[in-house]
Design a protein around this motif. Structure first.
Motif, PDB file in Angstrom:
ATOM      1  N   ILE A  26       0.836  -1.182   0.000  1.00 40.74           N
ATOM      2  CA  ILE A  26      -0.016  -0.024   0.043  1.00 40.74           C
ATOM      3  C   ILE A  26       0.909   1.231   0.029  1.00 40.74           C
ATOM      4  CG2 ILE A  26      -1.957  -1.053   1.233  1.00 40.74           C
ATOM      5  CD1 ILE A  26      -1.140   0.080   3.934  1.00 40.74           C
ATOM      6  N   ALA A  27       0.209   2.398  -0.436  1.00 39.68           N
ATOM      7  CA  ALA A  27       0.884   3.401  -0.503  1.00 39.68           C
ATOM      8  C   ALA A  27       0.128   4.652  -0.142  1.00 39.68           C
ATOM      9  CB  ALA A  27       1.864   3.870  -1.907  1.00 39.68           C
ATOM     10  N   ALA A  28       0.621   5.760   0.320  1.00 40.37           N
ATOM     11  CA  ALA A  28      -0.226   6.979   0.619  1.00 40.37           C
ATOM     12  C   ALA A  28       0.712   8.337   0.853  1.00 40.37           C
ATOM     13  CB  ALA A  28      -1.182   7.083   1.819  1.00 40.37           C
ATOM     14  N   ILE A  29       0.158   9.547   0.525  1.00 41.34           N
ATOM     15  CA  ILE A  29       0.722  10.601   1.122  1.00 41.34           C
ATOM     16  C   ILE A  29       0.593  10.704   2.615  1.00 41.34           C
ATOM     17  CG2 ILE A  29       0.832  13.183   0.895  1.00 41.34           C
ATOM     18  CD1 ILE A  29      -0.044  12.852  -2.013  1.00 41.34           C
ATOM     19  N   SER A  30       1.589  11.030   3.473  1.00 44.93           N
ATOM     20  CA  SER A  30       1.644  10.724   4.828  1.00 44.93           C
ATOM     21  C   SER A  30       1.973  12.164   5.367  1.00 44.93           C
ATOM     22  CB  SER A  30       2.596   9.957   5.353  1.00 44.93           C
ATOM     23  OG  SER A  30       2.373   8.595   5.139  1.00 44.93           O
ATOM     24  N   THR A  31       1.906  13.206   4.594  1.00 47.05           N
ATOM     25  CA  THR A  31       2.040  14.513   5.110  1.00 47.05           C
ATOM     26  C   THR A  31       0.871  15.331   4.531  1.00 47.05           C
ATOM     27  OG1 THR A  31       3.384  15.068   3.228  1.00 47.05           O
ATOM     28  CG2 THR A  31       4.449  14.875   5.524  1.00 47.05           C
ATOM     29  N   ALA A  32       0.764  16.376   5.395  1.00 45.40           N
ATOM     30  CA  ALA A  32      -0.558  17.162   4.831  1.00 45.40           C
ATOM     31  C   ALA A  32      -0.379  17.624   3.312  1.00 45.40           C
ATOM     32  CB  ALA A  32      -0.803  18.500   5.581  1.00 45.40           C
ATOM     33  N   VAL A  33      -1.800  17.285   2.526  1.00 46.42           N
ATOM     34  CA  VAL A  33      -1.651  17.779   1.184  1.00 46.42           C
ATOM     35  C   VAL A  33      -1.911  19.232   0.870  1.00 46.42           C
ATOM     36  CG1 VAL A  33      -2.657  17.132  -1.293  1.00 46.42           C
ATOM     37  CG2 VAL A  33      -2.648  15.457   0.646  1.00 46.42           C
ATOM     38  N   ASN A  54       3.388   1.430 -10.285  1.00 48.43           N
ATOM     39  CA  ASN A  54       4.331   0.573 -10.309  1.00 48.43           C
ATOM     40  C   ASN A  54       4.167  -0.548  -9.412  1.00 48.43           C
ATOM     41  OD1 ASN A  54       6.667   1.192 -12.459  1.00 48.43           O
ATOM     42  ND2 ASN A  54       5.981   2.956 -11.844  1.00 48.43           N
ATOM     43  N   GLY A  55       3.031  -0.860  -8.838  1.00 48.50           N
ATOM     44  CA  GLY A  55       2.681  -2.070  -8.179  1.00 48.50           C
ATOM     45  C   GLY A  55       2.132  -1.997  -6.891  1.00 48.50           C
ATOM     46  N   ALA A  56       1.937  -0.838  -6.446  1.00 47.69           N
ATOM     47  CA  ALA A  56       1.287  -0.285  -5.084  1.00 47.69           C
ATOM     48  C   ALA A  56      -0.102  -0.157  -5.261  1.00 47.69           C
ATOM     49  CB  ALA A  56       2.056   0.810  -4.316  1.00 47.69           C
ATOM     50  N   LYS A  57      -1.118  -0.278  -3.940  1.00 44.46           N
ATOM     51  CA  LYS A  57      -2.575   0.312  -4.012  1.00 44.46           C
ATOM     52  C   LYS A  57      -2.493   1.281  -2.948  1.00 44.46           C
ATOM     53  CE  LYS A  57      -4.166  -4.432  -5.696  1.00 44.46           C
ATOM     54  NZ  LYS A  57      -5.054  -5.440  -4.976  1.00 44.46           N
ATOM     55  N   THR A  58      -3.615   2.161  -3.246  1.00 49.36           N
ATOM     56  CA  THR A  58      -3.861   3.142  -2.408  1.00 49.36           C
ATOM     57  C   THR A  58      -4.097   2.652  -0.988  1.00 49.36           C
ATOM     58  OG1 THR A  58      -4.598   4.539  -4.232  1.00 49.36           O
ATOM     59  CG2 THR A  58      -5.339   5.199  -2.035  1.00 49.36           C
ATOM     60  N   ALA A  59      -3.688   3.249   0.050  1.00 47.48           N
ATOM     61  CA  ALA A  59      -3.856   2.794   1.399  1.00 47.48           C
ATOM     62  C   ALA A  59      -5.160   3.352   1.999  1.00 47.48           C
ATOM     63  CB  ALA A  59      -2.800   3.500   2.418  1.00 47.48           C
ATOM     64  N   GLN A  60      -5.926   2.647   2.706  1.00 43.84           N
ATOM     65  CA  GLN A  60      -7.352   3.280   2.995  1.00 43.84           C
ATOM     66  C   GLN A  60      -6.882   4.050   4.503  1.00 43.84           C
ATOM     67  OE1 GLN A  60     -10.257   2.526   1.719  1.00 43.84           O
ATOM     68  NE2 GLN A  60      -8.959   1.803   0.233  1.00 43.84           N
ATOM     69  N   PRO A  61      -8.069   4.940   5.049  1.00 50.27           N
ATOM     70  CA  PRO A  61      -7.531   5.642   6.146  1.00 50.27           C
ATOM     71  C   PRO A  61      -6.950   4.926   7.264  1.00 50.27           C
ATOM     72  CG  PRO A  61      -9.589   6.329   5.094  1.00 50.27           C
ATOM     73  CD  PRO A  61      -9.364   5.038   4.456  1.00 50.27           C
ATOM     74  N   GLY A  62      -6.043   5.287   8.001  1.00 49.19           N
ATOM     75  CA  GLY A  62      -5.392   4.472   9.110  1.00 49.19           C
ATOM     76  C   GLY A  62      -4.998   3.017   8.769  1.00 49.19           C
ATOM     77  N   PHE A 119     -10.265   2.190  12.861  1.00 49.63           N
ATOM     78  CA  PHE A 119      -9.087   2.700  11.791  1.00 49.63           C
ATOM     79  C   PHE A 119      -9.802   3.421  10.858  1.00 49.63           C
ATOM     80  CE2 PHE A 119      -6.821  -0.745  13.889  1.00 49.63           C
ATOM     81  CZ  PHE A 119      -5.852  -0.083  14.466  1.00 49.63           C
ATOM     82  N   SER A 120     -11.218   3.429  10.347  1.00 50.76           N
ATOM     83  CA  SER A 120     -11.472   3.993   9.388  1.00 50.76           C
ATOM     84  C   SER A 120     -11.556   5.793   9.943  1.00 50.76           C
ATOM     85  CB  SER A 120     -13.219   3.646   9.217  1.00 50.76           C
ATOM     86  OG  SER A 120     -13.776   3.874  10.399  1.00 50.76           O
ATOM     87  N   LYS A 121     -11.532   5.882  11.469  1.00 53.74           N
ATOM     88  CA  LYS A 121     -11.800   7.288  11.569  1.00 53.74           C
ATOM     89  C   LYS A 121     -10.001   8.052  11.459  1.00 53.74           C
ATOM     90  CE  LYS A 121     -15.385   6.280  14.888  1.00 53.74           C
ATOM     91  NZ  LYS A 121     -15.342   5.856  16.052  1.00 53.74           N
ATOM     92  N   PHE A 122      -9.153   7.204  11.155  1.00 52.16           N
ATOM     93  CA  PHE A 122      -7.850   7.916  11.214  1.00 52.16           C
ATOM     94  C   PHE A 122      -7.726   8.622   9.910  1.00 52.16           C
ATOM     95  CE2 PHE A 122      -7.060   5.144  14.489  1.00 52.16           C
ATOM     96  CZ  PHE A 122      -5.589   5.230  14.889  1.00 52.16           C
ATOM     97  N   CYS A 123      -6.690   9.745   9.780  1.00 47.71           N
ATOM     98  CA  CYS A 123      -6.141  10.253   8.323  1.00 47.71           C
ATOM     99  C   CYS A 123      -5.719   9.331   7.600  1.00 47.71           C
ATOM    100  CB  CYS A 123      -5.669  11.689   8.911  1.00 47.71           C
ATOM    101  SG  CYS A 123      -4.002  11.195   9.867  1.00 47.71           S
ATOM    102  N   MET A 124      -5.876   9.571   6.166  1.00 49.33           N
ATOM    103  CA  MET A 124      -5.205   9.027   5.156  1.00 49.33           C
ATOM    104  C   MET A 124      -3.593   9.062   5.563  1.00 49.33           C
ATOM    105  SD  MET A 124      -6.237   7.415   2.327  1.00 49.33           S
ATOM    106  CE  MET A 124      -7.677   8.068   1.749  1.00 49.33           C
ATOM    107  N   GLY A 125      -3.195   8.103   5.173  1.00 48.38           N
ATOM    108  CA  GLY A 125      -1.527   8.220   5.325  1.00 48.38           C
ATOM    109  C   GLY A 125      -0.889   7.765   6.657  1.00 48.38           C
ATOM    110  N   LYS A 126      -1.927   7.432   7.478  1.00 48.67           N
ATOM    111  CA  LYS A 126      -1.301   7.169   8.874  1.00 48.67           C
ATOM    112  C   LYS A 126      -1.750   5.769   9.255  1.00 48.67           C
ATOM    113  CE  LYS A 126       0.966   8.287  12.418  1.00 48.67           C
ATOM    114  NZ  LYS A 126       2.613   8.287  12.384  1.00 48.67           N
TER     115      LYS A 126
END
Length: 457
Positions: A5-12, A105-113, A450-457
């Motif tokens: 999985i992959a996501a942006i972990s800082t504020a967009v 290139n092979g990763a999937k979008t991470a879900q919140p948390g 974990f659904s209440k977490f922010c994206m990327g954490k």
């Protein structure tokens, strides 16, 4: 868990640096497809763990961004999996462009948390620590941050583990004795169990006593400002907030609705609520505002009653004084820069709440007000050295259920019930405590948390 999985972990938002996090079994393959070092020497897939590399991200033959790449191999990572973090430039488009390349290139979008969820499922954190991660992010003051960091280090986990371990031992003893009565005797056991249950009950009650302080640490003190029109409520709010949030005029009834602002005093968060002046009025809109003020007073953790010391108390003040009964309140003896009409000592005797002389115009008395609030709610001090604060409503509910189960054990002992009754209620107590640490929770609850977490954490 078998996907990467992959996501942006800082504020967009535009910033100096943006971080894209990758976690999962194919993390090293993904980064090796898109990263090129400046010198083109060592392949990044062969890099040692916990090393940082300078180079570029490429989408095919197109150079996307200049980056630093951190390589962290399992199990010494936050998630317990192979992890890569890409430090790129913090522009919104740049971060999204790098993430897009990672996903191609092979990763999937991470879900919140999902990163923290994997840390929990891989045994890197218990559930109370995982929840503390989000509490750290959302902390509004120094106390909330310290409490969350303590929980992240395992303060709640340790307290619950000790109680739960003692109860599990007794359950195992009872079950063993019932299975093998010839070798394990239960003679005198109910009396011994009673002492153990009373000890653990005290521990649970001690934790539950911290829940009210814990709620305030996490959510802030619901502070309602009451007073009759033109007493100086809005002026007080503006001083505490540090800017002109509320309209201030000499016209009585200017404030007609609820105005809410968060402020921090001495490390404590206050959710300040300015209200319409309490008085009888024929104005329909103002009447609604006054009604809302009365309702907010009932829900308040703290009432700041603003008294205009330059005018006599009247029937409106009498109504407000009645609202202070059984509530934590501080009387703001306002307009001390004017000739006083209300006797402050007489007011103290009559209301029996702390009275702080304040001049909203000259901004005096505010420091004394801050110290009084801190002393009122925390006895003037909060210690995080050895004190565990229960700040999570879910944890409080589980502790209450465990406490109720131990009460049932005591009742069964007093009634002389068979030992298997003890085991049933002890097991229920353990199940309740296990929900705090995640040792006895279902998949649905884990997903909800974990659904209440922010994206990327």
């Amino acid at each position: 868990m078998d996907t990467t999985i992959a996501a942006i972990s800082t504020a967009v938002s535009a910033s100096g640096i943006g971080i894209i996090r990758i976690s999962g079994p194919e993390s090293m393959d993904v980064i090796s497809r898109i990263y090129r070092s400046k010198g083109g020497k060592k392949k990044i897939k062969e890099a040692e763990t916990h090393t940082i590399h300078y180079g570029y991200i490429y989408d095919g033959e197109e150079e996307v961004d200049e980056v630093l790449v951190m390589i962290m191999r399992a199990p010494r990572t936050f998630t317990g999996e192979d992890t890569v973090e890409i430090d790129c430039h913090g522009g919104v488009y740049a971060m999204n462009r790098v993430l897009e390349t990672v996903l191609k290139n092979g990763a999937k979008t991470a879900q919140p948390g999902e990163f923290t969820k994997r840390a929990f499922l891989n045994g890197r954190l218990d559930l109370s620590q995982a929840e503390a991660v989000m509490d750290v992010i959302q902390a509004k003051n120094d106390y909330a941050l310290k409490s969350s960091m303590n929980q992240l280090k395992g303060s709640v986990q340790k307290a619950i583990k000790n109680i739960r371990g003692d109860l599990l031992y007794e359950i195992a003893y009872i079950e063993s004795a019932l299975d093998d009565p010839e070798h394990i005797s239960l003679d005198g056991y109910p009396q011994r169990l009673m002492r153990i249950v009373e000890k653990e009950e005290k521990e649970l009650q001690h934790l539950l006593k911290t829940a009210s302080d814990g709620k305030i640490i996490r959510e802030g003190i619901q502070t309602v400002i009451l007073g009759k029109p033109n007493a100086g409520k809005s002026s007080l709010l503006n001083i505490l907030v540090g800017e002109n949030k509320a309209i201030v005029t000499d016209i009585a009834g200017t404030t007609r609705d609820i105005l809410e602002e968060y402020i921090t005093l001495n490390g404590i968060t206050l959710k300040m609520v300015d209200t319409a002046g309490i008085r009888e009025t024929q104005d329909v809109v103002e009447k609604i505002g006054v009604s809302r003020a009365r309702e907010m007073a009932k829900k308040a953790d703290l009432i700041l009653y603003v008294v205009d010391s330059s005018t006599s108390l009247d029937e409106n003040d009498e109504e407000i004084i009645s609202l202070l009964r059984d509530k934590k309140a501080i009387v703001i003896y306002n307009k001390t820069d004017l000739e006083p009409v209300v006797d402050m000592e007489e007011l103290k005797t009559r209301i029996q709440h702390p009275v702080i002389p304040v001049s909203a115009r000259e901004e005096t008395g505010i420091r004394e007000l801050e110290e009084e609030i801190k002393a009122m709610f925390f006895g003037g001090n909060i210690s995080f050295n050895d004190q565990v604060y229960i700040t999570n409503a879910r944890h409080k509910e589980a502790l209450e259920e465990a406490n109720a189960s131990l009460l049932m054990v005591k009742q069964s002992i007093e009634l002389g019930m068979p030992e298997d009754f003890f085991s049933i209620d002890l097991t229920n107590a353990c199940e309740s405590l296990g929900r705090i640490t995640g040792e006895s929770v279902g998949e649905d609850l884990v997903n909800e948390i974990f659904s209440k977490f922010c994206m990327g954490k």
